[in-house]
Design a protein around this motif. Structure first.
Motif, short mmCIF file in Angstrom:
data_model
loop_
_atom_site.label_atom_id
_atom_site.label_comp_id
_atom_site.label_asym_id
_atom_site.label_seq_id
_atom_site.Cartn_x
_atom_site.Cartn_y
_atom_site.Cartn_z
N ALA A 232 -19.27 -67.53 -33.86
CA ALA A 232 -19.41 -67.57 -35.23
C ALA A 232 -19.14 -66.23 -36.21
O ALA A 232 -18.62 -66.26 -37.13
CB ALA A 232 -20.69 -68.18 -35.73
N PRO A 233 -20.18 -65.36 -35.61
CA PRO A 233 -19.88 -63.93 -36.19
C PRO A 233 -18.50 -63.28 -36.24
O PRO A 233 -18.15 -62.79 -37.20
CB PRO A 233 -20.87 -62.95 -35.51
CG PRO A 233 -22.00 -64.05 -34.75
CD PRO A 233 -21.04 -65.15 -34.44
N ALA A 236 -16.58 -65.59 -38.55
CA ALA A 236 -16.88 -64.97 -40.22
C ALA A 236 -16.17 -64.18 -40.52
O ALA A 236 -15.78 -63.68 -41.75
CB ALA A 236 -18.52 -65.15 -40.19
N GLU A 310 -23.20 -68.74 -38.33
CA GLU A 310 -23.31 -67.15 -37.96
C GLU A 310 -24.79 -66.69 -38.41
O GLU A 310 -25.15 -65.66 -37.41
CB GLU A 310 -22.24 -66.43 -39.09
CG GLU A 310 -22.28 -64.88 -39.04
CD GLU A 310 -21.80 -64.17 -40.28
OE1 GLU A 310 -21.53 -62.95 -40.10
OE2 GLU A 310 -21.69 -64.83 -41.26
N ARG A 314 -26.62 -64.73 -35.37
CA ARG A 314 -26.91 -63.29 -35.28
C ARG A 314 -28.17 -63.09 -35.16
O ARG A 314 -28.86 -62.18 -34.43
CB ARG A 314 -26.54 -62.60 -36.92
CG ARG A 314 -25.09 -62.40 -37.02
CD ARG A 314 -24.90 -61.62 -38.24
NE ARG A 314 -23.42 -61.42 -38.56
CZ ARG A 314 -22.56 -60.65 -37.96
NH1 ARG A 314 -23.33 -59.74 -36.86
NH2 ARG A 314 -21.37 -60.44 -38.28
#
Length: 333
Positions: A232-233, A236, A310, A314
């Motif tokens: 996801a990070p 993103a 995200e 994280r």
């Protein structure tokens, strides 16, 4: 045509430890740099081996000279040198070693062997390169990055001198077009690396996105979402990075439109510009193709879906990193 490449970045004390862990391969994994193949790290070699931690060596050198140091002083210069990838094709380990030995002589002569902390050649990434870290101490015993490097203009002069030094030993090496002529800003490597990470796992991410909409089983949907969360990070970041690359291509088109003016500067050498643009275009085209393919996947997801994942990922990575540091006693050396 192969080009000599040399860059130098200034570092304050806060960045020294992070760079040491990267250069000396002290980390167990390198998620942010998928180019590193740790199974090949045993092939890396030093032309100058550090005698302690970078931080302690810096402090020792400063004490030896008796320099004045401020809290925000630049205490280390982090340099990387290499040649464009085609230069190393077909080269033996001996030939590669000779290339970097010659490059190291430039650093010894220019910055002083006594100021060099480490010179390590990496053979575990896509293209061989050498990291040289040194303390910017002047001949009269001052700690001064400004004097040693001389700002942007001074760096260009150092790059010219590096090219001349390397071309003397390797006549097929050419000087890349300096930024003062092309006015080009280079794309940061993390843009390429981020796209590579997602492309490496493209098929499983695509399958997971498809499963979210198709599967009725809550457990299997949860598994699919968990897999997407892992990246996801990186996903993103992709939207903003696409804008960055598109803007770069726009500036590139302006460069091409101004080619006549640039060519006038390089009287009889306009082919250098053409080759540099051609080489760069291939890399950018490949990056854009990857980004467009990934963006099509992202468009299949509901708005805000990746942003939510995200934040959770994280936090998970942060906790994982804290646990690892605690397990190693805080990572102290």
């Amino acid at each position: 045509m192969a080009y000599a490449i040399m860059r130098i970045n200034k570092c304050k004390m806060g960045a020294v430890g992070r760079l040491e862990k990267h250069h000396e391969r002290e980390k167990e994994e390198y998620k942010s740099n998928p180019d590193i193949n740790l199974s090949l790290s045993q092939n890396n070699f030093h032309l100058k081996t550090p005698t302690g931690s970078y931080r302690n060596m810096i402090l020792q050198r400063i004490q030896e000279v008796g320099c004045k140091v401020r809290k925000d002083s630049v205490v280390m210069q982090d340099s990387i040198c290499t040649a464009s990838p085609e230069f190393f094709k077909g080269k033996s380990l001996h030939d590669i070693s000779v290339f970097f030995q010659m490059a190291y002589r430039f650093y010894e002569k220019t910055f002083g062997e006594e100021n060099i902390l480490s010179a390590v050649v990496h053979l575990d990434e896509k293209s061989p390169h050498m990291h040289v870290c040194f303390v910017p101490i002047t001949k009269d015993g001052r700690l001064s990055s400004k004097t040693i490097i001389g700002g942007p203009a001074g760096l260009v002069k150092l790059q010219d001198l590096f090219y001349e030094h390397m071309a003397y030993h390797f006549p097929n090496i050419k000087r890349g077009l300096p930024k003062r002529i092309t006015h080009r800003e280079h794309l940061p490597t993390y843009l390429f690396k981020n796209a590579d990470v997602l492309m490496t796992h493209y098929e499983e991410i695509a399958q997971a996105i498809n499963d979210i909409g198709m599967l009725k089983s809550k457990d299997k949907k949860a598994q699919a979402i968990e897999l997407i969360s892992r990246y996801a990070p990186e996903m993103a970041k992709m939207k903003e990075q696409i804008k960055s690359v598109n803007g770069y291509v726009e500036r590139l088109n302006c460069d091409i439109r101004n080619q006549a003016e640039i060519s006038r500067f390089w009287i009889g050498k306009s082919e250098k510009l053409e080759e540099a643009v051609k080489e760069r275009d291939g890399k950018i085209d490949e990056l854009q193709a990857k980004q467009q393919k990934i963006q099509k996947l992202l468009d299949l997801l509901p708005p805000g879906f990746i942003d939510e994942l995200e934040e959770k990922e994280r936090e998970r990575r942060k906790q994982e990193s804290l646990l690892k540091r605690k397990g190693k006693g805080g990572g102290a050396r």
